[in-house]
Scaffold this motif. Structure first.
Motif, PDB file in Angstrom:
ATOM      1  N   MET B   1       0.833  -1.208   0.000  1.00 11.86           N
ATOM      2  CA  MET B   1       0.000   0.000   0.000  1.00 11.86           C
ATOM      3  C   MET B   1       0.861   1.247   0.000  1.00 11.86           C
ATOM      4  SD  MET B   1      -2.803   1.044   2.843  1.00 11.86           S
ATOM      5  CE  MET B   1      -2.300   2.531   3.645  1.00 11.86           C
ATOM      6  N   PHE B   2       0.514   2.180  -0.852  1.00  7.42           N
ATOM      7  CA  PHE B   2       1.219   3.458  -0.876  1.00  7.42           C
ATOM      8  C   PHE B   2       0.372   4.481  -0.123  1.00  7.42           C
ATOM      9  CE2 PHE B   2       2.384   7.583  -2.383  1.00  7.42           C
ATOM     10  CZ  PHE B   2       3.751   7.513  -2.560  1.00  7.42           C
ATOM     11  N   ASN B   3       1.006   5.261   0.738  1.00  2.72           N
ATOM     12  CA  ASN B   3       0.227   6.242   1.510  1.00  2.72           C
ATOM     13  C   ASN B   3       0.118   7.586   0.769  1.00  2.72           C
ATOM     14  OD1 ASN B   3      -1.163   7.612   3.439  1.00  2.72           O
ATOM     15  ND2 ASN B   3       0.581   7.860   4.828  1.00  2.72           N
ATOM     16  N   TYR B   4      -0.962   7.729   0.008  1.00  4.87           N
ATOM     17  CA  TYR B   4      -1.164   8.969  -0.749  1.00  4.87           C
ATOM     18  C   TYR B   4      -1.609  10.125   0.141  1.00  4.87           C
ATOM     19  CZ  TYR B   4      -1.103   5.876  -4.811  1.00  4.87           C
ATOM     20  OH  TYR B   4      -0.735   4.960  -5.759  1.00  4.87           O
ATOM     21  N   LEU B   5      -2.194   9.771   1.280  1.00  5.43           N
ATOM     22  CA  LEU B   5      -2.841  10.798   2.108  1.00  5.43           C
ATOM     23  C   LEU B   5      -1.886  11.928   2.500  1.00  5.43           C
ATOM     24  CD1 LEU B   5      -5.191   8.697   4.422  1.00  5.43           C
ATOM     25  CD2 LEU B   5      -5.670   9.756   2.208  1.00  5.43           C
ATOM     26  N   GLU B   6      -0.628  11.544   2.639  1.00  7.56           N
ATOM     27  CA  GLU B   6       0.393  12.517   3.016  1.00  7.56           C
ATOM     28  C   GLU B   6       0.557  13.612   1.947  1.00  7.56           C
ATOM     29  OE1 GLU B   6       5.119  12.304   3.319  1.00  7.56           O
ATOM     30  OE2 GLU B   6       4.084  10.401   3.689  1.00  7.56           O
ATOM     31  N   TYR B   7       0.181  13.276   0.708  1.00  8.28           N
ATOM     32  CA  TYR B   7       0.438  14.183  -0.407  1.00  8.28           C
ATOM     33  C   TYR B   7      -0.794  14.927  -0.907  1.00  8.28           C
ATOM     34  CZ  TYR B   7       5.142  12.363  -1.100  1.00  8.28           C
ATOM     35  OH  TYR B   7       6.466  12.046  -0.945  1.00  8.28           O
ATOM     36  N   ILE B   8      -1.975  14.575  -0.397  1.00  5.30           N
ATOM     37  CA  ILE B   8      -3.180  15.185  -0.962  1.00  5.30           C
ATOM     38  C   ILE B   8      -3.837  16.163   0.016  1.00  5.30           C
ATOM     39  CG2 ILE B   8      -3.647  13.251  -2.512  1.00  5.30           C
ATOM     40  CD1 ILE B   8      -5.861  12.349  -0.572  1.00  5.30           C
ATOM     41  N   ARG B   9      -4.688  17.029  -0.546  1.00  2.00           N
ATOM     42  CA  ARG B   9      -5.522  17.879   0.300  1.00  2.00           C
ATOM     43  C   ARG B   9      -6.815  17.098   0.546  1.00  2.00           C
ATOM     44  NH1 ARG B   9      -4.526  23.397  -3.258  1.00  2.00           N
ATOM     45  NH2 ARG B   9      -2.309  23.522  -2.816  1.00  2.00           N
ATOM     46  N   GLU B  10      -6.778  16.333   1.614  1.00  5.77           N
ATOM     47  CA  GLU B  10      -7.830  15.341   1.844  1.00  5.77           C
ATOM     48  C   GLU B  10      -9.215  15.970   1.955  1.00  5.77           C
ATOM     49  OE1 GLU B  10      -6.657  12.588   4.942  1.00  5.77           O
ATOM     50  OE2 GLU B  10      -8.553  11.503   4.739  1.00  5.77           O
ATOM     51  N   SER B  11      -9.264  17.205   2.423  1.00  3.54           N
ATOM     52  CA  SER B  11     -10.583  17.839   2.590  1.00  3.54           C
ATOM     53  C   SER B  11     -11.272  18.073   1.244  1.00  3.54           C
ATOM     54  CB  SER B  11     -10.441  19.154   3.356  1.00  3.54           C
ATOM     55  OG  SER B  11      -9.586  20.021   2.634  1.00  3.54           O
ATOM     56  N   ASN B  12     -10.508  18.032   0.136  1.00  2.00           N
ATOM     57  CA  ASN B  12     -11.111  18.202  -1.199  1.00  2.00           C
ATOM     58  C   ASN B  12     -11.595  16.875  -1.794  1.00  2.00           C
ATOM     59  OD1 ASN B  12     -10.524  20.875  -1.003  1.00  2.00           O
ATOM     60  ND2 ASN B  12      -8.801  20.856  -2.432  1.00  2.00           N
ATOM     61  N   PHE B  13     -11.477  15.799  -1.019  1.00  2.00           N
ATOM     62  CA  PHE B  13     -11.875  14.476  -1.523  1.00  2.00           C
ATOM     63  C   PHE B  13     -13.234  14.057  -0.954  1.00  2.00           C
ATOM     64  CE2 PHE B  13      -7.661  14.521  -2.985  1.00  2.00           C
ATOM     65  CZ  PHE B  13      -7.485  13.488  -3.889  1.00  2.00           C
ATOM     66  N   PRO B  14     -14.003  13.202  -1.652  1.00  2.00           N
ATOM     67  CA  PRO B  14     -13.712  12.620  -2.952  1.00  2.00           C
ATOM     68  C   PRO B  14     -13.600  13.711  -4.015  1.00  2.00           C
ATOM     69  CG  PRO B  14     -15.999  12.186  -2.317  1.00  2.00           C
ATOM     70  CD  PRO B  14     -15.324  12.781  -1.134  1.00  2.00           C
ATOM     71  N   HIS B  15     -12.704  13.485  -4.988  1.00  2.00           N
ATOM     72  CA  HIS B  15     -12.466  14.522  -5.993  1.00  2.00           C
ATOM     73  C   HIS B  15     -13.663  14.671  -6.930  1.00  2.00           C
ATOM     74  CE1 HIS B  15     -11.657  11.309  -8.780  1.00  2.00           C
ATOM     75  NE2 HIS B  15     -10.539  10.940  -8.198  1.00  2.00           N
ATOM     76  N   ILE B  16     -13.611  15.708  -7.747  1.00  2.00           N
ATOM     77  CA  ILE B  16     -14.771  16.084  -8.570  1.00  2.00           C
ATOM     78  C   ILE B  16     -14.854  15.269  -9.875  1.00  2.00           C
ATOM     79  CG2 ILE B  16     -13.618  17.888  -9.919  1.00  2.00           C
ATOM     80  CD1 ILE B  16     -16.053  19.661  -9.492  1.00  2.00           C
ATOM     81  N   TRP B  17     -13.758  14.584 -10.247  1.00  2.00           N
ATOM     82  CA  TRP B  17     -13.727  13.869 -11.520  1.00  2.00           C
ATOM     83  C   TRP B  17     -14.779  12.757 -11.559  1.00  2.00           C
ATOM     84  CZ3 TRP B  17      -7.989  13.914 -10.101  1.00  2.00           C
ATOM     85  CH2 TRP B  17      -7.363  15.055 -10.610  1.00  2.00           C
ATOM     86  N   CYS B  18     -15.302  12.500 -12.755  1.00  2.00           N
ATOM     87  CA  CYS B  18     -16.346  11.486 -12.952  1.00  2.00           C
ATOM     88  C   CYS B  18     -15.823  10.083 -12.623  1.00  2.00           C
ATOM     89  CB  CYS B  18     -16.794  11.451 -14.408  1.00  2.00           C
ATOM     90  SG  CYS B  18     -17.281  13.039 -15.068  1.00  2.00           S
ATOM     91  N   ALA B  19     -16.750   9.158 -12.435  1.00  2.00           N
ATOM     92  CA  ALA B  19     -16.381   7.750 -12.260  1.00  2.00           C
ATOM     93  C   ALA B  19     -15.599   7.290 -13.486  1.00  2.00           C
ATOM     94  CB  ALA B  19     -17.634   6.908 -12.094  1.00  2.00           C
ATOM     95  N   GLY B  20     -14.427   6.729 -13.254  1.00  2.00           N
ATOM     96  CA  GLY B  20     -13.636   6.184 -14.355  1.00  2.00           C
ATOM     97  C   GLY B  20     -12.842   7.206 -15.131  1.00  2.00           C
ATOM     98  N   CYS B  21     -12.874   8.469 -14.748  1.00  2.00           N
ATOM     99  CA  CYS B  21     -11.999   9.475 -15.371  1.00  2.00           C
ATOM    100  C   CYS B  21     -10.560   9.103 -15.038  1.00  2.00           C
ATOM    101  CB  CYS B  21     -12.318  10.864 -14.809  1.00  2.00           C
ATOM    102  SG  CYS B  21     -11.184  12.137 -15.396  1.00  2.00           S
ATOM    103  N   GLY B  22      -9.686   9.127 -16.041  1.00  2.00           N
ATOM    104  CA  GLY B  22      -8.306   8.701 -15.797  1.00  2.00           C
ATOM    105  C   GLY B  22      -7.453   9.711 -15.044  1.00  2.00           C
ATOM    106  N   ASP B  23      -7.960  10.924 -14.874  1.00  2.00           N
ATOM    107  CA  ASP B  23      -7.116  11.977 -14.299  1.00  2.00           C
ATOM    108  C   ASP B  23      -6.595  11.615 -12.900  1.00  2.00           C
ATOM    109  OD1 ASP B  23      -7.876  13.135 -16.656  1.00  2.00           O
ATOM    110  OD2 ASP B  23      -8.682  14.975 -15.789  1.00  2.00           O
TER     111      ASP B  23
END
Ligand SMILES: Cc1ncc(C[n+]2csc(CCOP(=O)(O)OP(=O)(O)O)c2C)c(N)n1
Ligand code: SF4
Ligand code: SF4
Ligand code: SF4
Lengths: 69, 270
Positions: B1-23
């Motif tokens: 498992m990679f810990n992404y949480l350290e690198y993201i602005r968690e309060s903005n999640f879940p992100h706005i991208w659609c289901a299955g968007c590759g971004d």
């Protein structure tokens, strides 16, 4: 046995965060061991014992919603 | 498992991208590349234009600049020239980089300024509902091409090479390990470094082109991205519908901020 090999032998702990999973189905479709299924719009872990910890589900999940330990 | 949480602005999640968007897959690959290189986030800046892709920096806990449509490269050029020690990462879409920002794109490549550019190529204007971009393939449907697009598309990686970039690679989000590897190489390269990343937009592109299901879009990438060595040997007929993937250019040449620095030193001693 190297540390990595023994880690692979431990049973996998696969976690889906239902609040973040958008149900795209990518993890389910490309799991080489058919460990996951879609249920009620989110991914569910059905056969964790079959997991080979290839990590592909975690790598390809667009939503940071599935982890494998 | 990679810990992404350290690198993201968690309060903005879940992100706005659609289901299955590759971004989101690209964002994760970038995070892993930054982590493995041990890059300092304090010494790094992410700059984007406007588009779904350009929302990427807003999800990362790093210095970020969300600018105007097509203008990420001019802003990034300013940041880099003001402080050449910063690592500057530019996030742009196919519309952002090659339509409204097309001129900025070729001139940044021509200058060979040390920027790492991740171009998310989803073949469409995602954010505004699916208009054609200069990278929409001939025959594809879009809201502005209901009966299929007639305009030939840019080979943007080729354009960057011709304009003077020092590193150019093309990859996609299905081949996610390759994607991370090329991002990492681009981050390490001194000079204008472009990674064109093919990424699904099931909502604005897929729905109109018989790939509404994100899995179908990923399968398309699996089946149609061809290693460049193999692609080069294929006939025109075999190349139909295929996209080459790999490192397309990797050369060492004079970089703009280094040349600028030399000039300052020279003028000061004169
Ligand atoms: C000056 C200006 N013109 C037009 C727009 C409208 N607009 C917003 S995003 C966009 C295109 C986005 O497409 P792309 O760059 O490919 O990014 P994607 O959303 O597909 O990731 C356009 C035309 C704008 N915001 N500003
Ligand atoms: S790690 Fe690999 S085998 Fe295990 S669930 Fe994920 S994709 Fe399937
Ligand atoms: S890839 Fe991620 S978002 Fe998609 S179904 Fe699996 S866990 Fe959910
Ligand atoms: S419209 Fe397309 S590019 Fe935008 S978030 Fe949705 S899938 Fe992604």
């Amino acid at each position: 046995m190297t540390e990595e090999q023994s880690a692979r032998k431990e049973p996998a702990v696969i976690t889906v965060k239902p609040e973040w999973c958008k149900g795209c189905g990518i993890c389910v479709a490309f799991c080489p061991k058919d460990v996951l299924e879609m249920e009620g719009g989110t991914a569910k872990v059905l056969r964790p014992d079959d997991c080979i910890k290839c990590m592909l589900c975690e790598l390809r999940c667009p939503d940071f919603a599935i982890t494998v330990e | 498992m990679f810990n992404y949480l350290e690198y993201i602005r968690e309060s903005n999640f879940p992100h706005i991208w659609c289901a299955g968007c590759g971004d989101g897959i690209i964002l994760k690959a970038l995070i892993r590349a930054i982590d493995k290189l041990g890059m300092s986030r304090d010494e790094s800046v992410m700059v984007s234009g406007i588009g779904c892709s350009s929302r990427t920096p807003g999800y990362m806990d790093i210095n970020t600049l969300h600018t105007t449509h097509g203008r990420a490269l001019p802003f990034a050029t300013g940041v880099k020239l003001a402080n050449p020690d910063l690592k500057v990462i530019v996030i742009t879409g196919d519309g952002d980089a090659t339509a409204i920002g097309g001129n900025h794109f070729i001139h940044a490549a021509r200058r060979n300024i040390d920027l790492t550019v991740l171009l998310y190529n989803n073949y469409i204007y995602g954010m505004t509902g699916g208009q054609c971009s200069p990278m929409t393939p001939v025959g594809s449907k879009a809201s502005t091409a209901q009966h299929g697009n007639l305009e030939p598309s840019f080979n943007t990686s080729g354009l960057a090479i011709a304009a003077g970039a020092s590193f150019v690679a093309r990859t996609d989000v299905y081949h996610v390990q390759q994607c991370e590897k090329f991002i990492s190489k681009a981050l390490q390269k001194k000079g204008f470094s472009l990674v064109e990343i093919m990424t699904p937009c099931p909502t604005a592109y897929g729905r109109r082109n018989k790939m509404a299901n994100p899995v179908t879009m990923m399968e398309w990438l699996k089946d149609n991205m061809v290693p460049v060595a193999k692609y080069d040997k294929m006939t025109d007929q075999e190349r139909e519908g295929k996209v080459s993937a790999g490192i397309l250019c990797d050369i060492d040449k004079a970089e703009f901020t280094a040349e600028y620095d030399k000039l300052i030193k020279k003028v000061r001693t004169e």
